[in-house]
Scaffold this motif. Structure first.
Motif, PDB file in Angstrom:
ATOM      1  N   TYR A 213      42.020   6.871 -26.793  1.00  0.00           N
ATOM      2  CA  TYR A 213      41.842   7.467 -25.464  1.00  0.00           C
ATOM      3  C   TYR A 213      42.451   6.568 -24.388  1.00  0.00           C
ATOM      4  CZ  TYR A 213      39.478   9.661 -21.471  1.00  0.00           C
ATOM      5  OH  TYR A 213      39.210  10.312 -20.299  1.00  0.00           O
ATOM      6  N   PHE A 214      43.117   7.203 -23.413  1.00  0.00           N
ATOM      7  CA  PHE A 214      43.693   6.463 -22.286  1.00  0.00           C
ATOM      8  C   PHE A 214      42.823   6.707 -21.052  1.00  0.00           C
ATOM      9  CE2 PHE A 214      47.147   7.177 -25.243  1.00  0.00           C
ATOM     10  CZ  PHE A 214      47.686   5.900 -25.332  1.00  0.00           C
ATOM     11  N   GLY A 236      39.268  13.775 -31.487  1.00  0.00           N
ATOM     12  CA  GLY A 236      39.680  13.244 -32.787  1.00  0.00           C
ATOM     13  C   GLY A 236      41.170  12.953 -32.840  1.00  0.00           C
ATOM     14  N   VAL A 237      41.642  12.579 -34.025  1.00  0.00           N
ATOM     15  CA  VAL A 237      43.060  12.236 -34.196  1.00  0.00           C
ATOM     16  C   VAL A 237      43.697  13.149 -35.235  1.00  0.00           C
ATOM     17  CG1 VAL A 237      42.761   9.827 -33.525  1.00  0.00           C
ATOM     18  CG2 VAL A 237      42.470  10.464 -35.914  1.00  0.00           C
ATOM     19  N   GLY A 238      45.034  13.225 -35.191  1.00  0.00           N
ATOM     20  CA  GLY A 238      45.775  14.021 -36.173  1.00  0.00           C
ATOM     21  C   GLY A 238      45.439  15.492 -36.074  1.00  0.00           C
ATOM     22  N   THR A 239      45.040  16.087 -37.195  1.00  0.00           N
ATOM     23  CA  THR A 239      44.726  17.519 -37.228  1.00  0.00           C
ATOM     24  C   THR A 239      43.475  17.849 -36.420  1.00  0.00           C
ATOM     25  OG1 THR A 239      43.575  17.092 -39.313  1.00  0.00           O
ATOM     26  CG2 THR A 239      45.805  17.970 -39.471  1.00  0.00           C
ATOM     27  N   ASP A 314      52.144  11.558 -31.882  1.00  0.00           N
ATOM     28  CA  ASP A 314      51.274  10.391 -32.043  1.00  0.00           C
ATOM     29  C   ASP A 314      49.906  10.830 -32.564  1.00  0.00           C
ATOM     30  OD1 ASP A 314      49.875  11.462 -29.931  1.00  0.00           O
ATOM     31  OD2 ASP A 314      50.379   9.879 -28.498  1.00  0.00           O
ATOM     32  N   GLU A 315      48.952   9.884 -32.617  1.00  0.00           N
ATOM     33  CA  GLU A 315      47.639  10.203 -33.207  1.00  0.00           C
ATOM     34  C   GLU A 315      46.873  11.255 -32.424  1.00  0.00           C
ATOM     35  OE1 GLU A 315      46.834   6.309 -30.819  1.00  0.00           O
ATOM     36  OE2 GLU A 315      48.469   7.184 -31.953  1.00  0.00           O
ATOM     37  N   ASN A 316      47.236  11.455 -31.136  1.00  0.00           N
ATOM     38  CA  ASN A 316      46.564  12.473 -30.320  1.00  0.00           C
ATOM     39  C   ASN A 316      47.292  13.810 -30.320  1.00  0.00           C
ATOM     40  OD1 ASN A 316      44.443  10.798 -29.530  1.00  0.00           O
ATOM     41  ND2 ASN A 316      45.637   9.902 -27.872  1.00  0.00           N
ATOM     42  N   GLY A 317      48.315  13.930 -31.175  1.00  0.00           N
ATOM     43  CA  GLY A 317      49.060  15.191 -31.251  1.00  0.00           C
ATOM     44  C   GLY A 317      50.043  15.375 -30.109  1.00  0.00           C
ATOM     45  N   VAL A 318      50.362  14.303 -29.378  1.00  0.00           N
ATOM     46  CA  VAL A 318      51.309  14.379 -28.251  1.00  0.00           C
ATOM     47  C   VAL A 318      52.714  14.087 -28.765  1.00  0.00           C
ATOM     48  CG1 VAL A 318      51.947  13.385 -26.012  1.00  0.00           C
ATOM     49  CG2 VAL A 318      49.531  13.627 -26.629  1.00  0.00           C
ATOM     50  N   CYS A 367      51.543   6.456 -35.200  1.00  0.00           N
ATOM     51  CA  CYS A 367      50.475   5.874 -34.383  1.00  0.00           C
ATOM     52  C   CYS A 367      51.025   5.001 -33.262  1.00  0.00           C
ATOM     53  CB  CYS A 367      49.550   5.020 -35.246  1.00  0.00           C
ATOM     54  SG  CYS A 367      48.356   5.996 -36.162  1.00  0.00           S
ATOM     55  N   THR A 368      50.281   4.954 -32.142  1.00  0.00           N
ATOM     56  CA  THR A 368      50.582   3.956 -31.117  1.00  0.00           C
ATOM     57  C   THR A 368      50.282   2.587 -31.738  1.00  0.00           C
ATOM     58  OG1 THR A 368      48.332   4.183 -30.292  1.00  0.00           O
ATOM     59  CG2 THR A 368      50.030   5.452 -29.163  1.00  0.00           C
ATOM     60  N   LEU A 369      50.911   1.533 -31.206  1.00  0.00           N
ATOM     61  CA  LEU A 369      50.798   0.217 -31.833  1.00  0.00           C
ATOM     62  C   LEU A 369      49.357  -0.285 -31.861  1.00  0.00           C
ATOM     63  CD1 LEU A 369      52.140  -2.166 -33.171  1.00  0.00           C
ATOM     64  CD2 LEU A 369      52.673  -3.106 -30.928  1.00  0.00           C
ATOM     65  N   LEU A 370      48.585  -0.062 -30.791  1.00  0.00           N
ATOM     66  CA  LEU A 370      47.197  -0.543 -30.769  1.00  0.00           C
ATOM     67  C   LEU A 370      46.371   0.110 -31.873  1.00  0.00           C
ATOM     68  CD1 LEU A 370      45.149  -2.351 -29.228  1.00  0.00           C
ATOM     69  CD2 LEU A 370      44.457  -0.296 -27.998  1.00  0.00           C
TER      70      LEU A 370
END
Length: 662
Positions: A213-214, A236-239, A314-318, A367-370
């Motif tokens: 989350y940002f 959540g992440v991905g799907t 990315d992990e948030n589907g963006v 994934c983002t690096l973090l």
């Protein structure tokens, strides 16, 4: 030693607060009344200071005050006077004492408190953990302007008990005059979000990415008293990127307090302008990318099946441009060479993005690096992006390659271009390097051709943070590809200006900044000892089940250390050294008529039971562990090599010696 007046008044204030906290004044009044009533004769109504102190000491009040006051010694002095460490490692099981942070009064800080969570419905049925019971935990990781933080692990529950505070320095990067306190207007122009990543660790130590989350923190600039409370809904992440996983209650506060807060209209307008500017840049890049793709398809009709990847989720589907996943990353003093960087990336765990249901399709998730570093594992794309970023940081011309391996499996790896034209492939999952020598298809059939050693079959595109090239050679087979990236008849480039518009630096896009790498928190010697002890117990129990006794040879175990060090050195540098001394030592340790057998194996996790189960699946290792014979002596040696981000390479060697009976 005399104190300056301001320090003296500060010290008096601290002592006064401590005395109030312990209600010392009230207790002194009680003692005073009691002493006058009981101990003084009617004719003596004078009470001296000495009498009062004596009474306070007798009742233990002075001792209580002295116990409460903590004196901080100079750290350097403590280090100088401390006794030398013994050669044996003793594990300190006491919880670490939290150090107080020195706050620079000329800097501005954002104090972010996490005050619990709620509605983590997946853990609704989770039973309360018993005292001492190992349970699954949540850990919250934060990154803000080159600063990283990690919360204390809390048991997974429907309402996880997060209670942590993080002091984020807002004045971290140079913003003009370094001594000037940054005001609300200047902070409004700092558009870096607080990146929050929630990790779940199960009872076996396996990590799962729960949410990323940002947090837009600048709403606090318009809050009364400089304090605001936010309920953050984590998705959540991905799907599952559209599904809520829970809510975190967050409190934001500015230190020191702002003299003048902004109006909500000003902050709202700023956020709207930033979103509008970013959306326009991304729209223009999308228009350009579509035009570029149309031109690429017109070169050759077969180009539509090549793996030319311009955007990735990315992990948030963006959807983000692939170039934004790479950036020059310097590791400070944590990594010394490009090859050591490759070794570090290879010991981070490999795990394909999880897919719900069958079908065999690959779920895409860059994934983002973090998120990758906090989870300590990721897919091949995550490894390749990190390795490329580190190699760029070391000053090499590095690119991420997108293509396929054997059987047409999609894959990414890294390529570096030397100043002399040498092309080197780096496999991010293993750390292996391969020199690329292209085969000339126009050579006569009998001409000697180089035999490729790399596992790559086709290549569709290469990219880094500034460049993107689509492969437009007649064949996309890696072995016949010529990597002359300046030749536009072989590689179709994207506009550098277009890439720069949506990739940092010089953009206000939604691309998150890269976090710095963190040093390892693992004590290599302690961890090696623990795993070795656990393996000895597991081997002894396994042999006992087979009706065999177990005798350990400690000296033979110690002699295995140089071999393990040499294996890791070879993985890191490609140079093998010290094998002669190891062989000589083993020959001396094994008497005539005895047989020696050894089996080394490598892991990137620290789970002894899992490692032992894997070892037993090897017939060579099983032969050593279940060795039968006369005068059987067993040995095991574990060596843990630590890398940044608490990644580690674990080498284990089982060995045995026994008298050969024919």
């Amino acid at each position: 030693m005399s104190l300056p007046p301001e320090k003296a008044s500060e010290l008096k204030q601290i002592i006064h607060q401590q005395l109030l906290k312990m209600d010392v004044h009230g207790r002194i009044r009680e003692v005073l009344a009691e002493t006058i009533r009981e101990e003084l004769a009617p004719e003596h109504q004078q009470l001296s200071t000495e009498d009062l102190i004596k009474a306070l000491r007798q009742r233990g009040i002075i001792d209580d005050v002295m116990k409460e006051l903590k004196f901080v010694t100079d750290v350097n002095e403590k280090e100088r006077t401390s006794a030398p460490k013994p050669s044996t490692h003793f594990v300190d099981r006491e919880p670490p004492v939290l150090k107080k942070t020195n706050i620079d009064p000329t800097r501005r800080y954002l104090y972010l408190q996490v005050l619990g969570g709620k509605a983590f419905l997946e853990h609704l049925q989770e039973p309360e953990p018993l005292p001492g019971q190992i349970c699954s935990t949540f850990t919250l990781c934060l990154h803000f302007r080159n600063q990283r933080f990690r919360s204390k692990p809390v048991p997974c529950a429907c309402e996880p008990d997060f209670h942590d505070g993080f002091l984020l320095e807002v004045h971290k990067d140079s913003l003009g005059d370094g001594s000037k306190m940054v005001d609300a207007t200047t902070m409004l122009s700092i558009c870096d979000p607080v990146h929050m990543v929630l990790i779940k660790t199960d009872t076996f130590g396996e990590t799962t990415l729960v949410a990323s989350y940002f947090l837009e923190w600048r709403s606090v600039l318009a809050a009364e008293n400089g304090i605001t409370n936010v309920a953050v809904e984590l998705l959540g992440v991905g799907t599952e990127s559209k599904v809520s996983v829970g809510v975190l209650n967050i409190r934001l506060e500015m230190y020191p307090q702002l003299n003048k807060t902004l109006s909500p209209e000003i902050t709202g307008t700023q956020f709207a302008l930033e979103r509008q500017k970013t959306a326009e840049k991304e729209r223009l890049f999308l228009v350009y990318a579509k035009q570029w793709w149309r031109e690429y398809l017109q070169i050759r009709s077969t180009h539509n099946v090549r793996l030319v990847k311009i955007f990735a989720q990315d992990e948030n589907g963006v959807n983000r441009p692939v170039c934004s996943y790479v950036r020059p990353l310097r590791a400070g003093r944590l990594l010394d060479t490009p090859r050591q960087a490759a070794r570090f990336v290879s010991v981070l765990g490999y795990e394909r993005a999880p897919v719900i249901g069958g079908g065999g399709g690959k779920q895409e998730q860059w994934c983002t690096l973090l998120a990758f570093l906090c989870r300590n594992k990721g897919d091949c794309e995550d490894h390749a992006n990190l390795l490329c970023s580190l190699l760029l940081g070391f000053g090499l011309e590095a690119f991420v390659c997108v293509g396929t391996k054997a059987k047409g499996v999609p894959h990414t790896w890294v390529m570096t271009c030397g100043t002399d034209g040498t092309i080197t492939f780096w496999e991010s999952l293993t750390g292996h390097r391969y020199i690329h020598r292209p085969i000339n298809p126009d050579d006569p059939p009998l001409a000697q051709q180089p035999k490729p050693l790399y596992p790559y079959r086709t290549i569709g595109c290469v990219f880094n943070h500034q460049k993107f090239f689509g492969n437009c050679q007649p064949s996309d087979a890696v072995e016949v590809c010529v990597f002359d990236l300046h030749d536009e008849s072989k590689w179709k480039p994207m506009s550098g200006e277009a890439i720069k518009s949506v990739c940092p630096p010089g953009t206000t896009s939604s691309v998150p900044p890269f976090p710095p790498l963190c040093a390892s928190t693992i004590d290599a010697a302690v961890t090696s000892n623990e795993i070795e002890l656990q393996l000895r117990i597991l081997v002894s129990e396994h042999r006992k089940d087979l009706g065999l006794s177990t005798v350990w040879d400690d000296q033979l175990s110690y002699l295995l250390s140089p071999a393990l060090a040499a294996y890791e050195l070879e993985r890191t540098t490609g140079v093998s050294a010290g094998n002669e001394e190891f062989q000589d030592a083993v020959r001396r340790a094994v008497p005539d008529g005895h047989t020696f057998k050894g089996f080394p194996i490598h892991f990137v996790h620290r789970n002894a039971r899992r490692a032992f189960a894997t070892c037993l699946r090897s017939p060579f290792c099983e032969e050593i562990i279940c060795c039968r014979g006369d005068q059987v002596r067993l040995a095991v040696r574990v060596r843990v090599f630590t890398y940044p981000e608490s990644a580690c390479a674990v080498w284990i060697m089982f060995a045995c010696k026994y008298r050969s009976v024919l």
